[in-house]
Every structure is written in C-alpha cells, then in structure tokens.
Design a protein around this motif. Structure first.
Motif, PDB file in Angstrom:
ATOM      1  N   TYR A  35       0.639  -1.356   0.292  1.00  0.00           N
ATOM      2  CA  TYR A  35       0.072  -0.240   0.175  1.00  0.00           C
ATOM      3  C   TYR A  35       1.361   1.518   0.059  1.00  0.00           C
ATOM      4  N   ALA A  36       2.170   1.028   1.298  1.00  0.00           N
ATOM      5  CA  ALA A  36       3.115   2.178   0.588  1.00  0.00           C
ATOM      6  C   ALA A  36       3.905   2.564  -0.956  1.00  0.00           C
ATOM      7  N   ARG A  37       4.138   1.772  -1.073  1.00  0.00           N
ATOM      8  CA  ARG A  37       4.322   1.438  -2.933  1.00  0.00           C
ATOM      9  C   ARG A  37       3.459   2.403  -3.561  1.00  0.00           C
ATOM     10  N   VAL A  38       2.431   1.799  -3.373  1.00  0.00           N
ATOM     11  CA  VAL A  38       1.383   2.912  -4.061  1.00  0.00           C
ATOM     12  C   VAL A  38       1.086   3.639  -4.078  1.00  0.00           C
ATOM     13  N   ILE A  39       0.733   4.178  -3.168  1.00  0.00           N
ATOM     14  CA  ILE A  39       0.434   6.354  -2.912  1.00  0.00           C
ATOM     15  C   ILE A  39       2.082   6.308  -2.964  1.00  0.00           C
ATOM     16  N   ALA A  40       2.789   5.480  -2.734  1.00  0.00           N
ATOM     17  CA  ALA A  40       4.477   6.115  -3.096  1.00  0.00           C
ATOM     18  C   ALA A  40       4.592   6.165  -4.777  1.00  0.00           C
ATOM     19  N   TYR A  41       4.192   5.342  -5.113  1.00  0.00           N
ATOM     20  CA  TYR A  41       4.201   5.691  -6.502  1.00  0.00           C
ATOM     21  C   TYR A  41       3.579   6.446  -6.960  1.00  0.00           C
ATOM     22  N   ALA A  42       2.069   6.338  -7.054  1.00  0.00           N
ATOM     23  CA  ALA A  42       0.805   7.273  -7.903  1.00  0.00           C
ATOM     24  C   ALA A  42       1.213   8.285  -7.442  1.00  0.00           C
ATOM     25  N   GLY A  43       1.866   9.900  -5.581  1.00  0.00           N
ATOM     26  CA  GLY A  43       2.493  10.476  -6.148  1.00  0.00           C
ATOM     27  C   GLY A  43       3.805  11.411  -6.312  1.00  0.00           C
ATOM     28  N   LEU A  44       4.557  10.247  -6.699  1.00  0.00           N
ATOM     29  CA  LEU A  44       5.423  10.925  -7.358  1.00  0.00           C
ATOM     30  C   LEU A  44       5.116  10.933  -8.585  1.00  0.00           C
ATOM     31  N   THR A  45       4.259  10.306  -9.202  1.00  0.00           N
ATOM     32  CA  THR A  45       4.306  10.457 -10.765  1.00  0.00           C
ATOM     33  C   THR A  45       3.209  11.379 -11.174  1.00  0.00           C
ATOM     34  N   ALA A  46       1.948  11.267  -9.839  1.00  0.00           N
ATOM     35  CA  ALA A  46       1.397  12.512 -10.078  1.00  0.00           C
ATOM     36  C   ALA A  46       2.005  13.964 -10.486  1.00  0.00           C
ATOM     37  N   LEU A  47       3.288  14.331  -8.741  1.00  0.00           N
ATOM     38  CA  LEU A  47       3.968  15.240  -8.993  1.00  0.00           C
ATOM     39  C   LEU A  47       4.598  15.651 -10.664  1.00  0.00           C
ATOM     40  N   LEU A  48       5.235  14.756 -11.275  1.00  0.00           N
ATOM     41  CA  LEU A  48       6.007  14.792 -12.454  1.00  0.00           C
ATOM     42  C   LEU A  48       4.791  15.012 -13.352  1.00  0.00           C
ATOM     43  N   LEU A  49       3.723  14.246 -13.584  1.00  0.00           N
ATOM     44  CA  LEU A  49       3.172  14.059 -14.488  1.00  0.00           C
ATOM     45  C   LEU A  49       2.976  15.768 -14.162  1.00  0.00           C
ATOM     46  N   GLY A  50       1.875  16.200 -13.398  1.00  0.00           N
ATOM     47  CA  GLY A  50       1.781  17.628 -13.671  1.00  0.00           C
ATOM     48  C   GLY A  50       2.361  19.003 -13.684  1.00  0.00           C
ATOM     49  N   PHE A  51       4.047  18.678 -13.408  1.00  0.00           N
ATOM     50  CA  PHE A  51       4.563  19.085 -14.118  1.00  0.00           C
ATOM     51  C   PHE A  51       4.740  19.644 -15.253  1.00  0.00           C
ATOM     52  N   SER A  52       5.047  18.715 -15.796  1.00  0.00           N
ATOM     53  CA  SER A  52       5.248  18.058 -17.200  1.00  0.00           C
ATOM     54  C   SER A  52       3.746  18.831 -18.524  1.00  0.00           C
ATOM     55  N   ALA A  53       2.952  18.082 -17.315  1.00  0.00           N
ATOM     56  CA  ALA A  53       1.093  18.934 -17.618  1.00  0.00           C
ATOM     57  C   ALA A  53       1.335  20.433 -18.281  1.00  0.00           C
ATOM     58  N   ALA A  54       1.617  21.076 -17.547  1.00  0.00           N
ATOM     59  CA  ALA A  54       2.389  22.677 -17.119  1.00  0.00           C
ATOM     60  C   ALA A  54       2.624  23.147 -17.658  1.00  0.00           C
ATOM     61  N   LEU A  55       3.901  22.323 -17.790  1.00  0.00           N
ATOM     62  CA  LEU A  55       4.487  23.443 -18.932  1.00  0.00           C
ATOM     63  C   LEU A  55       4.417  22.816 -20.156  1.00  0.00           C
TER      64      LEU A  55
END
Length: 225
Positions: free
Chosen positions: A120-140
């Motif tokens: 569960y911690a792995r899923v949440i950590a992966y999803a959080g980091l992915t959301a951060l990088l994807l959000g920044f990429s999409a904003a750019l």
C-alpha cells in the motif's frame, strides 16, 4: 544450437532493462529540465534557450537509441511496438516518461531481497511521485500551447500549475481552461491519468483501512477470552 538465440534473448533484454532504467530516469529528468528551460526562459535569454534545446535533443536521442536496442534485443521486430506500447508512447511523447516510474522501482527492488515499503505504501508513493512529475510536465506543455493563444485564460506558468492541480484532482473549477487544440489534448490525457492515480491511491488506502480493521476485529475476541 538453433534454440540458443531464442533462449538467451529474454535474458539479454531483461539485463538491458535493469541496467538502463536508472540512467533513463535520470535522462528523463534532464529532458524535463531542458524542456522547462526552453519554455520558461524569455525569448531573448540566449544562450540558455539554445543550451536547453541541446539538452532536449540529446536526451531524446538517448531515448531513441535505447528504443532501437530494446527492439533488437527483444527479438520481436515490429511486434515490439504492440507488446511494449508504453515504450513507444514515451518515445514519441517524452514528457510522459514519469509513467515508467513503476519500472524504475521494480528494477531497483530486484537488487534487494525484500521490499522496504509495504504494498500500500508503494502504491501511494508511486502515485504521488507520478502525479507530481506528470502535473509539472502537463503544466509546462499547456503553458507552452496557451500563453500566446487568443482568448486564453492560462497566461502565466502559475496559471498552468493551478490548472494542472485542478485537473489531476478532478476538481475543475473552470477558471483556467485550455482553448487550443494542443492544450485540450494535454488536458484530456491529464484527466485520464488523474482519474487512474486517484483511483489507485483511494483503492489502496481503503484496502489498508479494511486490513487494519480486520486485524483489530480478529484480536478482539481473542483478548477478551
């Protein structure tokens, strides 16, 4: 003798993936840095814009070489495009490389006997980091498309970041909306990724709560007896 290439192909392919996942992830961060510099730097900010373009081109060339090597080592030929469709997508759209974070984690995890984090911690950590990088990429990407468009509501990078947060969390206030075709394509992709990531985190957290309550219920009668 004729079976030897077939038997060794998956092994060589697996070894190549394990050895290149970390360098590819670092290269993707360099690509993101170069793209950010290209988008955010003023038009007269030379030679920084030129250096940013060189970073983008060199890292993309690195991705392309890796892609060709993977095709050769897989032994599948053009079937590789279908069986490894995510590799093909991130080659065409390198800003989506954060989606490969799970493969980076898997490659690193193979070097250890047991995972340091629970499922569960792995899923949440992966999803959080992915959301951060994807959000920044999409904003750019959206800022790049929208900043000079007539009638656009996303005029600054701050507006683009706010829009990315709205979209990823599926809130959608409607105060910042892409008006260009490219911006709307990015928005559609981010919506899909946002729903998937939100569902993964919510489902994982709910499963963890159920597991905790189940353990408590199982301990209750034993302790009272």
């Amino acid at each position: 003798m004729s079976d030897q290439p077939t038997d060794s192909t998956p092994l060589r392919f697996s070894r190549w993936e394990q050895r290149t996942e970390v360098p590819l992830f670092l290269a993707s961060l360099v690509f993101l840095l170069g793209y950010a510099g290209r988008v955010l730097a003023p038009h007269d900010a030379e030679p920084w814009r030129g250096l940013a373009l060189i970073l983008v081109c060199c890292t993309w060339l690195f991705f392309a070489v890796d892609f060709v090597v993977r095709i050769r080592l897989s032994g599948q030929g053009l079937r590789f495009l279908r069986t490894h469709w995510l590799d093909t997508v991130v080659l065409v759209l390198p800003l989506l490389r954060p989606l490969r974070l799970i493969r980076l984690y898997t490659a690193l995890q193979r070097r250890r006997e047991q995972p340091r984090l629970s499922l569960y911690a792995r899923v949440i950590a992966y999803a959080g980091l992915t959301a951060l990088l994807l959000g920044f990429s999409a904003a750019l990407a959206v800022y790049h498309q929208e900043r000079d468009a007539p009638g656009a509501s996303i005029r600054t990078f701050g507006d683009a970041v706010w829009w990315a947060c709205e979209t990823l969390t599926t809130v959608g206030y409607g105060d910042a909306v892409p008006v260009t075709t490219g911006g709307r394509i990015v928005a559609a992709g981010l919506m899909v990724c946002g729903l998937a990531l939100l569902g993964a985190v919510t489902g994982s957290f709910s499963s963890w709560l159920v597991q905790v309550f189940t353990r408590e219920d199982e301990k209750g009668p034993t302790q009272s007896g």
